[in-house]
Design an enzyme around this catalytic site. Structure first.
Site, mmCIF file in Angstrom:
data_model
loop_
_atom_site.group_PDB
_atom_site.id
_atom_site.type_symbol
_atom_site.label_atom_id
_atom_site.label_comp_id
_atom_site.label_asym_id
_atom_site.label_seq_id
_atom_site.Cartn_x
_atom_site.Cartn_y
_atom_site.Cartn_z
ATOM 1 N N ASP A 139 7.722 7.177 1.875
ATOM 2 C CA ASP A 139 6.468 6.474 2.088
ATOM 3 C C ASP A 139 5.276 7.197 1.466
ATOM 4 O OD1 ASP A 139 5.467 4.091 4.093
ATOM 5 O OD2 ASP A 139 3.966 5.670 3.916
ATOM 6 N N ALA A 167 3.777 1.938 3.559
ATOM 7 C CA ALA A 167 4.636 1.324 2.543
ATOM 8 C C ALA A 167 5.909 0.758 3.159
ATOM 9 C CB ALA A 167 4.980 2.348 1.458
ATOM 10 N N ASP A 168 6.514 1.504 4.071
ATOM 11 C CA ASP A 168 7.740 1.034 4.722
ATOM 12 C C ASP A 168 7.510 -0.291 5.437
ATOM 13 O OD1 ASP A 168 9.009 3.269 3.814
ATOM 14 O OD2 ASP A 168 9.229 4.230 5.762
ATOM 15 N N PHE A 169 6.434 -0.345 6.213
ATOM 16 C CA PHE A 169 6.192 -1.554 6.996
ATOM 17 C C PHE A 169 5.717 -2.716 6.124
ATOM 18 C CE2 PHE A 169 6.006 1.415 10.637
ATOM 19 C CZ PHE A 169 6.895 0.752 11.489
ATOM 20 N N GLY A 172 8.672 -4.095 4.343
ATOM 21 C CA GLY A 172 9.470 -4.906 5.257
ATOM 22 C C GLY A 172 8.849 -6.269 5.508
#
Length: 408
Positions: A139, A167-169, A172
């Site tokens: 991230d 970035a991860d969320f 997703g």
């Protein structure tokens, strides 16, 4: 009301955070999500502490409402079983590094041969092409490339790492959005597609917030020097008299006037920083110091009450533990708990907190929850649905092509 995605089968090859976050949202909205996991290992978060029996809290908070099938995708028979399962699916989601699924023989082209309407979503750090396609990352690397990290923090210090994995969320969320959009296209006759989700692209797309100034007048935004990163005295964080922190968001002229009146400093009303207005550094510092002095005179609760009275955008800075006591979230139903058995043969349960999908619908309430599955919990069941008989399933188990948690 019927769940929106009821009847949609999703094969989830992802692990850790971005993919499971996306597929949990799909599962909450009614999709049948099947975690396809490596025998004996599964999603790496399974082995984390703390845990309830054989399932970690990390697994339980990111993978509710799903099934699990344990398949060795490197085994010929395992790969064949996966492709048989893909025949029955609507969606495949994977988060391997680019090229891995193709080498395994389960990439988009492989799956499309058995299911031409498949929606195949690949979630990666940098996407399926470009100069960074083979670069490893997490991230922090992604938000650095995307420009977010460089705009976060004090102007005279190092960039500050955000508290959550942006970035991860965002990757997703974009994945879930793209999958839902593609499913609508399939049902409208458009056919399947391969979705390429780059977490770095997702964060970089947020840069539109400054694009007007950059493209229109060549202004380069820098942390601590823009209205939204600390240059505006009315859009900042201050300490209150009891040592707590308070956020102010008085950007518009009427909110600025309300703030100055609430703080008892009406002499600064005409110093509002509008879209085309600027203040000298000295004047800005003077106003910020005056606000800080006033805010130090009362505790947080009193200021929040006063700002509500004066219609000033303001709020507390919660610690993580405060989230679960916040009455607004309680009223909104954002958090929930799920009872999890402490083992396959145990009558005891443990209550595990959950973050609900942050969406509210008028006619559908995604409140039904089942705990994250044991590794391979549904292997036998799903293979049976595909037409494998007991002997064939036993043969697959014997050679290690698949695994399950049951004693058959």
């Amino acid at each position: 009301m019927q769940a929106f995605l009821e009847g949609t089968r999703v094969l989830d090859l992802t692990q850790l955070l971005p993919g499971p976050y996306a597929t949990t949202m799909l599962a909450d909205l009614g999709a049948e999500v099947i975690k396809v996991e490596r025998p004996g290992v599964g999603d790496p978060v399974r082995s984390r502490d703390p845990s309830v029996g054989d399932r970690s809290y990390t697994l339980l908070t990111r993978n509710r409402n799903k099934k699990s099938i344990a398949i060795d995708l490197k085994h010929d028979d395992g790969r064949e079983a996966f492709l048989e399962l893909a025949r029955t699916a609507d969606v495949v989601v994977e988060s391997f590094r680019p090229g891995v699924v193709d080498r395994l023989g389960i990439g988009y082209d492989d799956v499309r041969k058995v299911n031409e309407d498949i929606v195949y979503c690949s979630i990666t750090g940098y996407g399926q092409d470009g100069p960074y396609v083979s670069r490893s990352g997490h991230d922090l690397n992604y938000i650095g490339v995307a420009g977010l990290l460089g705009l976060t923090g004090e102007s005279d210090g190092q960039p500050a790492i955000p508290g959550y994995q942006v970035a991860d969320f965002s990757g997703g969320m974009y994945a879930a959005f793209a999958i839902s959009t593609a499913l609508a296209g399939v049902r409208g006759g458009a056919g399947g597609d391969h979705i390429d989700v780059s977490m770095t692209d997702a964060v970089a797309s947020f840069s539109m917030v400054y694009l007007d100034q950059f493209a229109g007048e060549g202004t380069v935004p820098r942390r601590g020097e823009t209205t939204l990163t600390g240059s505006h005295p009315g859009y900042d964080v201050y300490e209150t008299g009891d040592g707590e922190s308070i956020t102010l968001g008085a950007l518009e002229a009427h909110f600025w006037e309300n703030l100055c009146n609430a703080l008892g400093v009406p002499e600064y009303i005409d110093d509002h920083i509008g879209p085309n207005g600027e203040l000298s550094d000295d004047r800005r510092a003077e106003i910020a110091d005056a606000f800080a002095e006033r805010l130090s005179e009362r505790p947080l609760a009193e200021w929040l009450e006063r700002f509500d009275e004066y219609d000033v955008p303001a709020g507390p800075v919660h610690g993580y533990d405060d989230l679960f006591e916040e009455p607004h979230f309680e009223a909104r139903g954002l958090f929930d708990e799920i009872e999890v058995e402490e083992g396959p043969d145990s009558d005891s349960t443990t209550s595990v907190k959950q973050v609900n999908v942050p969406l509210r619908f008028e006619r559908f309430d995604p409140d039904e929850k089942t705990p994250a599955p044991y590794l391979g919990e549904h292997t036998t069941e799903l293979l049976g649905e595909l037409g494998y008989d007991d002997g064939e399933i036993d043969a697959l188990l014997e050679v290690g092509a698949v695994d399950d948690k049951t004693d058959r």
